[in-house]
Enzyme design. Structure first.
Site, PDB file in Angstrom:
ATOM      1  N   GLY A  48       0.834  -1.200   0.000  1.00  0.00           N
ATOM      2  CA  GLY A  48       0.000   0.000   0.000  1.00  0.00           C
ATOM      3  C   GLY A  48       0.863   1.243   0.000  1.00  0.00           C
ATOM      4  O   GLY A  48       2.095   1.177   0.116  1.00  0.00           O
ATOM      5  N   LYS A  56       0.684   0.135   6.815  1.00  0.00           N
ATOM      6  CA  LYS A  56       1.326  -1.177   6.637  1.00  0.00           C
ATOM      7  C   LYS A  56       2.102  -1.609   7.877  1.00  0.00           C
ATOM      8  O   LYS A  56       1.925  -2.722   8.382  1.00  0.00           O
ATOM      9  CB  LYS A  56       2.263  -1.142   5.423  1.00  0.00           C
ATOM     10  CG  LYS A  56       1.596  -0.830   4.101  1.00  0.00           C
ATOM     11  CD  LYS A  56       2.561  -0.878   2.946  1.00  0.00           C
ATOM     12  CE  LYS A  56       3.710   0.121   3.098  1.00  0.00           C
ATOM     13  NZ  LYS A  56       3.247   1.534   3.178  1.00  0.00           N
ATOM     14  N   SER A  57       2.994  -0.743   8.346  1.00  0.00           N
ATOM     15  CA  SER A  57       3.826  -1.091   9.509  1.00  0.00           C
ATOM     16  C   SER A  57       2.970  -1.250  10.761  1.00  0.00           C
ATOM     17  O   SER A  57       3.240  -2.118  11.603  1.00  0.00           O
ATOM     18  CB  SER A  57       4.905  -0.021   9.734  1.00  0.00           C
ATOM     19  OG  SER A  57       5.806   0.015   8.652  1.00  0.00           O
ATOM     20  N   THR A  58       1.948  -0.430  10.877  1.00  0.00           N
ATOM     21  CA  THR A  58       1.041  -0.540  12.029  1.00  0.00           C
ATOM     22  C   THR A  58       0.373  -1.905  12.043  1.00  0.00           C
ATOM     23  O   THR A  58       0.314  -2.574  13.085  1.00  0.00           O
ATOM     24  CB  THR A  58      -0.027   0.565  11.964  1.00  0.00           C
ATOM     25  OG1 THR A  58       0.611   1.844  12.038  1.00  0.00           O
ATOM     26  CG2 THR A  58      -1.011   0.430  13.112  1.00  0.00           C
ATOM     27  N   ASP A 114      11.590  -0.272   5.400  1.00  0.00           N
ATOM     28  CA  ASP A 114      12.595   0.695   5.845  1.00  0.00           C
ATOM     29  C   ASP A 114      13.728   0.003   6.600  1.00  0.00           C
ATOM     30  O   ASP A 114      14.905   0.340   6.426  1.00  0.00           O
ATOM     31  CB  ASP A 114      11.955   1.766   6.738  1.00  0.00           C
ATOM     32  CG  ASP A 114      11.248   2.837   5.929  1.00  0.00           C
ATOM     33  OD1 ASP A 114      11.221   2.728   4.677  1.00  0.00           O
ATOM     34  OD2 ASP A 114      10.720   3.792   6.534  1.00  0.00           O
ATOM     35  N   ARG A 140      16.239  -1.603   4.365  1.00  0.00           N
ATOM     36  CA  ARG A 140      17.119  -0.657   3.683  1.00  0.00           C
ATOM     37  C   ARG A 140      18.235  -0.144   4.591  1.00  0.00           C
ATOM     38  O   ARG A 140      19.110   0.586   4.145  1.00  0.00           O
ATOM     39  CB  ARG A 140      16.302   0.514   3.114  1.00  0.00           C
ATOM     40  CG  ARG A 140      15.522   0.135   1.854  1.00  0.00           C
ATOM     41  CD  ARG A 140      14.788   1.323   1.268  1.00  0.00           C
ATOM     42  NE  ARG A 140      14.104   0.994   0.024  1.00  0.00           N
ATOM     43  CZ  ARG A 140      14.664   1.028  -1.178  1.00  0.00           C
ATOM     44  NH1 ARG A 140      15.930   1.374  -1.295  1.00  0.00           N
ATOM     45  NH2 ARG A 140      13.976   0.720  -2.255  1.00  0.00           N
ATOM     46  N   ASN A 179      14.905  -4.620  -4.747  1.00  0.00           N
ATOM     47  CA  ASN A 179      14.516  -4.535  -3.346  1.00  0.00           C
ATOM     48  C   ASN A 179      13.433  -5.573  -3.026  1.00  0.00           C
ATOM     49  O   ASN A 179      13.517  -6.300  -2.025  1.00  0.00           O
ATOM     50  CB  ASN A 179      14.007  -3.120  -3.040  1.00  0.00           C
ATOM     51  CG  ASN A 179      13.558  -2.956  -1.606  1.00  0.00           C
ATOM     52  OD1 ASN A 179      14.283  -3.266  -0.673  1.00  0.00           O
ATOM     53  ND2 ASN A 179      12.337  -2.457  -1.425  1.00  0.00           N
ATOM     54  N   SER A 214       5.997  -1.757  -2.130  1.00  0.00           N
ATOM     55  CA  SER A 214       6.013  -2.680  -3.283  1.00  0.00           C
ATOM     56  C   SER A 214       5.015  -2.225  -4.348  1.00  0.00           C
ATOM     57  O   SER A 214       4.012  -2.888  -4.579  1.00  0.00           O
ATOM     58  CB  SER A 214       5.736  -4.115  -2.835  1.00  0.00           C
ATOM     59  OG  SER A 214       4.709  -4.208  -1.876  1.00  0.00           O
TER      60      SER A 214
END
Length: 268
Positions: A98, A104-106, A128, A131, A148, A172
């Site tokens: 998204g 997303k991370s949440t 993140d 990376r 990636n 993505s």
């Protein structure tokens, strides 16, 4: 000099194939100095290399590419079924995609916490975070984004093979790249979760201040602003607003956990 370099390159490649590893660089000549043993520690002496010459490690990397066909898959007595039985769960990849700021991370962290409370082992691959290490050499050009995602997909596949529920959280943006990761696993073991949040909402949140920088022209190729996001066409789970309200982290995680339960991933 060009002829000498070409001759050396052929000699260097041949020596690596035969098992010779040690190389000494001189100002104008190249000499293979010592031989290879099983699982050696690579050692090299460098003498008077001109700054414009290709580095030793670059040549070594080029040479090892030619050996990539001389490899064989090694099976072990303990495989995926045994690991899954030990963990009482089935390995899979939950791929959360998204826009930046879509949650997303949440969701990934909330899902991992919920699985942990149920005694299920998971691991979060955050875009993140990756990376900072594995993908720190990549930028945000289209080809770098593709690499990636490819690297992340390969790592996610290993976690799934280990029997873990791997939660990958990355923008993505390109459908083809996500489909490539799906193809790495049996289709049922790749669960695509689309955080279908409108751009206006994501930009209003802007938790990292990136949209502001992109609008000011300080960031180029930012997904949703001057680089496209291609939404999934047939994802397993879609998370979106209901009557203008965003679901809570607990509700989002619950939606994914319910899917995993119904598909039999939380038991063996």
């Amino acid at each position: 000099m060009v002829k000498k370099i070409q001759t050396f390159n052929r000699f260097f490649f041949s020596c690596l194939l035969m098992g010779l590893m040690g190389v000494v660089f001189g100002p104008s000549t190249f000499i293979v100095a010592f031989s290879y043993q099983i699982n050696p520690k690579f050692v090299a002496c460098t003498i008077g290399i001109h700054p414009s010459r290709r580095r030793l490690e670059d040549l070594f990397a080029m040479a090892t590419l030619s050996n990539s066909t001389n490899i064989f898959w090694q099976d072990c007595q303990i495989g995926r079924p045994e690991r899954q039985k030990l963990l009482n769960q089935k390995g899979c990849v939950v791929w959360i995609t998204g826009l930046s700021g879509s949650g997303k991370s949440t969701l990934a962290c909330s899902l991992s916490r919920e699985l942990h409370t149920r005694g299920k082992l998971s691991y979060v691959l955050d875009g993140d975070n990756l990376r900072h290490g594995l993908n720190k050499d990549l930028g945000f050009k289209a080809e770098d984004r593709t690499e990636n995602i490819r690297r992340t997909g390969e790592v996610a596949k290993l976690f799934a093979d280990a029997g873990l529920i791997c939660v990958a959280s990355l923008i993505s943006p390109y459908r083809r790249d996500r489909d490539t990761c799906r193809a790495m696993l049996p289709d049922a073991n790749f669960i695509e979760v689309f955080m279908n949040m409108p751009l206006e909402l994501c930009e209003a949140r802007d938790p990292k201040g990136l949209y502001k920088l992109a609008r000011a022209g300080k960031i180029k190729g930012f997904t949703g602003i001057d680089d496209p996001y291609e939404p999934p066409l047939n994802c397993e789970i879609e998370i979106k607003q209901e009557n203008g309200d965003c679901p809570t982290p607990t509700m989002m995680a619950g939606q994914v956990v319910t899917y995993l339960e119904n598909k039999g991933f939380l038991e063996y």
